[in-house]
Enzyme design. Structure first.
Site, PDB file in Angstrom:
ATOM      1  N   ASP A 181     -12.562  -9.855  -0.561  1.00  0.00           N
ATOM      2  CA  ASP A 181     -13.856  -9.865   0.115  1.00  0.00           C
ATOM      3  C   ASP A 181     -14.730  -8.837  -0.587  1.00  0.00           C
ATOM      4  OD1 ASP A 181     -12.959  -7.426   1.290  1.00  0.00           O
ATOM      5  OD2 ASP A 181     -12.562  -8.380   3.227  1.00  0.00           O
ATOM      6  N   HIS A 240     -10.494  -5.791  -2.174  1.00  0.00           N
ATOM      7  CA  HIS A 240     -11.524  -5.524  -1.164  1.00  0.00           C
ATOM      8  C   HIS A 240     -12.598  -4.717  -1.889  1.00  0.00           C
ATOM      9  CE1 HIS A 240      -9.253  -7.010   2.229  1.00  0.00           C
ATOM     10  NE2 HIS A 240      -8.209  -6.291   1.872  1.00  0.00           N
ATOM     11  N   GLU A 291       0.795  -1.242   0.000  1.00  0.00           N
ATOM     12  CA  GLU A 291       0.000   0.000   0.000  1.00  0.00           C
ATOM     13  C   GLU A 291       0.828   1.293   0.000  1.00  0.00           C
ATOM     14  OE1 GLU A 291      -2.805  -0.369   3.209  1.00  0.00           O
ATOM     15  OE2 GLU A 291      -3.489  -2.321   2.527  1.00  0.00           O
ATOM     16  N   ASN A 317       1.988  -5.245  -3.073  1.00  0.00           N
ATOM     17  CA  ASN A 317       0.566  -5.529  -2.815  1.00  0.00           C
ATOM     18  C   ASN A 317      -0.192  -4.229  -2.547  1.00  0.00           C
ATOM     19  OD1 ASN A 317      -1.445  -7.635  -2.179  1.00  0.00           O
ATOM     20  ND2 ASN A 317      -1.353  -6.869  -0.070  1.00  0.00           N
ATOM     21  N   GLU A 359      -6.529 -10.600  -1.164  1.00  0.00           N
ATOM     22  CA  GLU A 359      -7.315 -10.323   0.058  1.00  0.00           C
ATOM     23  C   GLU A 359      -8.802 -10.204  -0.270  1.00  0.00           C
ATOM     24  OE1 GLU A 359      -5.706  -7.001   2.299  1.00  0.00           O
ATOM     25  OE2 GLU A 359      -3.637  -7.604   1.909  1.00  0.00           O
TER      26      GLU A 359
HETATM   27  O1  9MR Z   1      -7.736  -7.838   8.635  1.00  0.00           O
HETATM   28  C1  9MR Z   1      -6.754  -7.049   9.265  1.00  0.00           C
HETATM   29  C2  9MR Z   1      -7.307  -6.503  10.560  1.00  0.00           C
HETATM   30  O2  9MR Z   1      -7.502  -7.563  11.498  1.00  0.00           O
HETATM   31  C3  9MR Z   1      -6.376  -5.471  11.133  1.00  0.00           C
HETATM   32  O3  9MR Z   1      -6.992  -4.872  12.261  1.00  0.00           O
HETATM   33  C4  9MR Z   1      -6.070  -4.433  10.083  1.00  0.00           C
HETATM   34  C5  9MR Z   1      -5.143  -3.391  10.654  1.00  0.00           C
HETATM   35  O4  9MR Z   1      -4.641  -2.538   9.701  1.00  0.00           O
HETATM   36  O5  9MR Z   1      -5.484  -5.055   8.951  1.00  0.00           O
HETATM   37  C6  9MR Z   1      -6.368  -5.917   8.335  1.00  0.00           C
HETATM   38  O6  9MR Z   1      -5.783  -6.457   7.176  1.00  0.00           O
HETATM   39  C7  9MR Z   1      -5.443  -5.528   6.145  1.00  0.00           C
HETATM   40  C8  9MR Z   1      -4.252  -6.087   5.415  1.00  0.00           C
HETATM   41  O7  9MR Z   1      -3.221  -6.375   6.319  1.00  0.00           O
HETATM   42  C9  9MR Z   1      -3.766  -5.154   4.336  1.00  0.00           C
HETATM   43  N1  9MR Z   1      -4.816  -4.789   3.430  1.00  0.00           N
HETATM   44  C10 9MR Z   1      -6.062  -4.350   4.045  1.00  0.00           C
HETATM   45  C11 9MR Z   1      -6.540  -5.348   5.084  1.00  0.00           C
HETATM   46  C12 9MR Z   1      -7.874  -4.922   5.678  1.00  0.00           C
HETATM   47  O8  9MR Z   1      -7.735  -3.729   6.380  1.00  0.00           O
END
Ligand code: 9MR
Length: 473
Positions: free
Chosen positions: A281, A251, A174, A215, A279
């Protein structure tokens, strides 16, 4: 030792194979995980989706949170049965692995590695360098060389620990804004543009076997952001900066799958990198309407299809299993229903849509034979082990006479079998009924077991069975 009933065929028991009642303490833990892989699906009657993915040379992954598996048996059973790749939802991130500078904590990450190994799953490493979940100590660094050192030491510490065991790493996560500019993170502000390639070079040195990925989200269609990433990858390839893959988080909001999704994935693949849906969803405003669930299903199927039609797309990872634990409602209150499994583990139409896009087979769909298999490692000793198998008739008509087929791990040989007629041809094992366990009435089951030699390999819970030629899980 367990009492054996009728000994049939393969009477040539080797004395060497005399079984101790317990596994020897120095032996690796039994591959229990695959037991669940052999149980019927939860909320659906398709074969394990990992098996369907494997036929296309791809993996089906999920974001894994070990604390959930430890408290929710259904989550764990689905995790074991359906997926061939595991991404740590949080446990491999910077804040989790290096909460204090130079002090690494690998408990959660190690737990993920052993879960994956026990279930014969690959591990997708997520994420070495990311502005979020970056510990406060690292964020507060203001000196360029010090930040570079902190970043490189972190990459070496984490990628180095799991060297040779990670399929691919999200090296950088990101780093771009929606308009294609660099995100003004502490990383960017303190180190300047070169930090991304420096991270990739450090990761390559730390684990030369892992594929190295960039990513990001909202890069699923052709837009300013994905084009900026595209240009970076093109530049890296031209200048020999080590990059092997690009992850598309995907997402999505229901109804908003970009029409250019496949074309976008393909243009990256054409640069000579692998691509992956990392990822997935698709969130819906609650309560989810029937129409939204239909669109949701269509889009899930379309994303899988898009990946399946691109040879350099390595597969699809969904960001969780059940809506119950999804990150969505915390971030977008009033929205969820984002995953194929509902809170109570019933499935949405999206599950069938994904299964069909992968070409998954339905258990017992063509012959009316509906069977369930439990296969587990029983006694286990240094040179051999016992496999215990149960065939259950889950249909409504009797199974009258049965032949089960499966594949033994390379080098392993059948030694002795009980309660069946056994033949081994190459690594293929066939077991047919005896006169006393020929008929399996609906709701009933039969069991049999056999010993195999290890030939220097370890015990393995078998998976992938047919009964009377029919896929059976
Ligand atoms: O699913 C993850 C969540 O449990 C955490 O609180 C969050 C914190 O930033 O990160 C989420 O996963 C993220 C992933 O690591 C990177 N892309 C976006 C995902 C959803 O926020």
């Amino acid at each position: 030792m367990r009492k054996r009933t009728a000994l049939v065929a393969f009477a040539a028991t080797l004395t060497l194979l005399a079984q101790p009642a317990q596994a020897l303490p120095q032996e690796a833990p039994l591959a229990q995980a695959s037991l669940a892989a052999a149980t019927p699906g939860i909320g659906h009657d398709y074969e394990p989706l990992r098996d369907a993915a494997a036929r296309s040379g791809k993996t089906f992954g999920f974001a894994y949170a070990p604390h959930i598996a430890n408290s929710d048996a259904k989550y764990k059973a689905i995790a074991q049965r359906e997926f061939s790749m595991v991404t740590a939802e949080n446990n491999m991130k910077w804040d989790a692995t290096e909460p204090r500078r130079g002090q690494f904590t690998f408990n959660g990450a190690d737990e993920i590695m052993s879960f994956a190994a026990a279930n014969n799953q690959k591990v997708y490493g997520h994420a070495l360098v990311w502005h979020a979940q970056m510990p406060a100590w690292a964020k507060s660094i203001t000196n360029r060389d010090d930040m570079r050192k902190a970043m490189n030491d972190h990459i070496k510490g984490v990628a180095g620990r799991y060297k040779g065991k990670i399929e691919a790493w999200d090296v950088v996560n990101e780093a771009f804004e929606w308009d294609g500019s660099r995100r003004p993170s502490e990383l960017q502000k303190v180190m300047g543009n070169s930090w991304i390639e420096e991270a990739f070079r450090t990761a390559r040195a730390a684990d030369p076997n892992a594929k190295l990925c960039y990513n990001d989200y909202s890069t699923d269609g052709i837009n300013s952001k994905s084009t900026a990433v595209y240009n970076m990858v093109k530049d890296f390839k031209a200048r020999g900066v080590p990059i092997d893959c690009v992850g598309f988080q995907t997402h999505l909001i229901v109804g908003q799958l970009p029409a250019s999704n496949k074309q976008n994935l393909q243009r990256f693949a054409d640069l000579g990198v692998d691509v992956r849906i990392t990822e997935l969803d698709i969130r819906i405003q609650l309560p989810a309407s029937q129409q939204a669930l239909q669109t949701h299903a269509t889009e899930y199927g379309q994303v899988v299809k898009n990946c399946w039609e691109i040879s350099r797309c390595t597969g699809v990872t969904i960001w969780g299993i059940s809506d119950k634990y999804s990150w969505i409602p915390q971030v977008s209150p009033g929205w969820n229903a984002a995953l194929p499994w509902n809170d109570n583990y019933s499935t949405k139409p999206a599950l069938a849509s994904v299964a069909n896009a992968m070409g998954a087979k339905k258990n017992g769909s063509s012959t009316g034979l509906v069977c369930g298999i439990s296969a587990k490692v029983g006694a286990n000793w240094s040179t051999g082990y016992t496999t215990d198998i149960v065939i259950a008739n889950k249909g409504t008509t009797p199974i009258d006479g049965w032949t089960l087929q499966t594949t033994l791990p390379d080098g392993q040989k059948l030694a002795t079998g009980w309660s069946g007629q056994f033949t081994q041809n190459g690594q293929r094992l066939s077991v047919s009924n005896t006169s006393f366990n020929k008929t399996i009435k609906p709701g009933e089951s039969v069991s049999f077991n056999f010993n195999t030699t290890k030939n220097g390999n370890s015990s393995t819970a078998l998976r992938n069975f047919t009964v009377n030629g029919q896929q059976c899980t």
